[in-house]
Write a protein that holds these residues in place. Structure first.
Motif, PDB file in Angstrom:
ATOM      1  N   UNK A   6       0.853  -1.168   0.000  1.00  0.00           N
ATOM      2  CA  UNK A   6       0.000   0.000   0.000  1.00  0.00           C
ATOM      3  C   UNK A   6       0.899   1.230   0.000  1.00  0.00           C
ATOM      4  N   UNK A   7       0.856   2.002  -1.077  1.00  0.00           N
ATOM      5  CA  UNK A   7       1.744   3.148  -1.210  1.00  0.00           C
ATOM      6  C   UNK A   7       1.443   4.242  -0.185  1.00  0.00           C
ATOM      7  N   UNK A   8       0.167   4.376   0.182  1.00  0.00           N
ATOM      8  CA  UNK A   8      -0.178   5.380   1.200  1.00  0.00           C
ATOM      9  C   UNK A   8       0.461   5.030   2.536  1.00  0.00           C
ATOM     10  N   UNK A   9       0.424   3.757   2.902  1.00  0.00           N
ATOM     11  CA  UNK A   9       1.033   3.338   4.168  1.00  0.00           C
ATOM     12  C   UNK A   9       2.543   3.527   4.117  1.00  0.00           C
ATOM     13  N   UNK A  10       3.165   3.243   2.991  1.00  0.00           N
ATOM     14  CA  UNK A  10       4.612   3.408   2.849  1.00  0.00           C
ATOM     15  C   UNK A  10       4.982   4.881   2.945  1.00  0.00           C
ATOM     16  N   UNK A  11       4.218   5.741   2.306  1.00  0.00           N
ATOM     17  CA  UNK A  11       4.479   7.180   2.336  1.00  0.00           C
ATOM     18  C   UNK A  11       4.332   7.716   3.758  1.00  0.00           C
ATOM     19  N   UNK A  12       3.269   7.309   4.429  1.00  0.00           N
ATOM     20  CA  UNK A  12       3.035   7.782   5.789  1.00  0.00           C
ATOM     21  C   UNK A  12       4.100   7.259   6.756  1.00  0.00           C
ATOM     22  N   UNK A  13       4.541   6.037   6.566  1.00  0.00           N
ATOM     23  CA  UNK A  13       5.594   5.478   7.428  1.00  0.00           C
ATOM     24  C   UNK A  13       6.900   6.243   7.238  1.00  0.00           C
ATOM     25  N   UNK A  14       7.219   6.587   5.992  1.00  0.00           N
ATOM     26  CA  UNK A  14       8.435   7.351   5.727  1.00  0.00           C
ATOM     27  C   UNK A  14       8.328   8.741   6.348  1.00  0.00           C
ATOM     28  N   UNK A  15       7.166   9.377   6.268  1.00  0.00           N
ATOM     29  CA  UNK A  15       6.969  10.703   6.860  1.00  0.00           C
ATOM     30  C   UNK A  15       7.106  10.628   8.384  1.00  0.00           C
ATOM     31  N   UNK A  17       8.896   8.481  10.073  1.00  0.00           N
ATOM     32  CA  UNK A  17      10.317   8.273  10.377  1.00  0.00           C
ATOM     33  C   UNK A  17      11.092   9.592  10.266  1.00  0.00           C
ATOM     34  N   UNK A  18      10.785  10.406   9.258  1.00  0.00           N
ATOM     35  CA  UNK A  18      11.461  11.691   9.095  1.00  0.00           C
ATOM     36  C   UNK A  18      11.119  12.637  10.244  1.00  0.00           C
ATOM     37  N   UNK A  19       9.847  12.644  10.664  1.00  0.00           N
ATOM     38  CA  UNK A  19       9.451  13.491  11.787  1.00  0.00           C
ATOM     39  C   UNK A  19      10.140  13.062  13.070  1.00  0.00           C
ATOM     40  N   UNK A  20      10.272  11.753  13.268  1.00  0.00           N
ATOM     41  CA  UNK A  20      10.925  11.255  14.475  1.00  0.00           C
ATOM     42  C   UNK A  20      12.397  11.649  14.476  1.00  0.00           C
ATOM     43  N   UNK A  21      13.055  11.553  13.322  1.00  0.00           N
ATOM     44  CA  UNK A  21      14.468  11.935  13.229  1.00  0.00           C
ATOM     45  C   UNK A  21      14.630  13.427  13.523  1.00  0.00           C
ATOM     46  N   UNK A  23      12.599  15.281  15.303  1.00  0.00           N
ATOM     47  CA  UNK A  23      12.281  15.489  16.711  1.00  0.00           C
ATOM     48  C   UNK A  23      13.463  15.099  17.594  1.00  0.00           C
ATOM     49  N   UNK A  24      14.134  14.011  17.251  1.00  0.00           N
ATOM     50  CA  UNK A  24      15.307  13.597  18.025  1.00  0.00           C
ATOM     51  C   UNK A  24      16.420  14.634  17.932  1.00  0.00           C
ATOM     52  N   UNK A  25      16.621  15.193  16.729  1.00  0.00           N
ATOM     53  CA  UNK A  25      17.649  16.216  16.554  1.00  0.00           C
ATOM     54  C   UNK A  25      17.294  17.466  17.358  1.00  0.00           C
ATOM     55  N   UNK A  26      16.031  17.856  17.358  1.00  0.00           N
ATOM     56  CA  UNK A  26      15.601  19.023  18.124  1.00  0.00           C
ATOM     57  C   UNK A  26      15.741  18.775  19.614  1.00  0.00           C
ATOM     58  N   UNK A  27      15.454  17.565  20.057  1.00  0.00           N
ATOM     59  CA  UNK A  27      15.573  17.241  21.475  1.00  0.00           C
ATOM     60  C   UNK A  27      17.015  17.382  21.925  1.00  0.00           C
ATOM     61  N   UNK A  28      17.936  17.024  21.052  1.00  0.00           N
ATOM     62  CA  UNK A  28      19.356  17.154  21.399  1.00  0.00           C
ATOM     63  C   UNK A  28      19.749  18.620  21.460  1.00  0.00           C
ATOM     64  N   UNK A  29      19.363  19.410  20.455  1.00  0.00           N
ATOM     65  CA  UNK A  29      19.823  20.799  20.409  1.00  0.00           C
ATOM     66  C   UNK A  29      19.078  21.681  21.390  1.00  0.00           C
ATOM     67  N   UNK A  30      17.788  21.486  21.588  1.00  0.00           N
ATOM     68  CA  UNK A  30      17.030  22.357  22.478  1.00  0.00           C
ATOM     69  C   UNK A  30      16.987  21.827  23.903  1.00  0.00           C
ATOM     70  N   UNK A  31      17.443  20.620  24.128  1.00  0.00           N
ATOM     71  CA  UNK A  31      17.411  20.039  25.451  1.00  0.00           C
ATOM     72  C   UNK A  31      18.683  20.262  26.237  1.00  0.00           C
TER      73      UNK A  31
END
Length: 58
Positions: A6-15, A17-21, A23-31
């Protein structure tokens, strides 16, 4: 034959993963505490100054 995906599920999963990455970078810099931020800023300035000093000038 492979199973269809399902291409919609693949697209949403990739999005997700990008948001999590991001967020992790922001947590490091702003934390960081103010002292840690200053230490990182000083280290970056020192590295830039050292690199500029080693650069060849024409």
């Amino acid at each position: 034959m492979s199973t269809p995906i399902n291409l919609n599920k693949a697209r949403k999963a990739r999005a997700r993963a990008e948001k999590k990455a991001r967020a992790d970078a922001n947590a490091v810099s702003f934390g960081l505490t103010k002292a840690e931020k200053d230490r990182v800023k000083d280290a970056n300035k020192r590295a830039k100054r050292d690199l500029d000093g080693k650069r060849k000038r024409p």
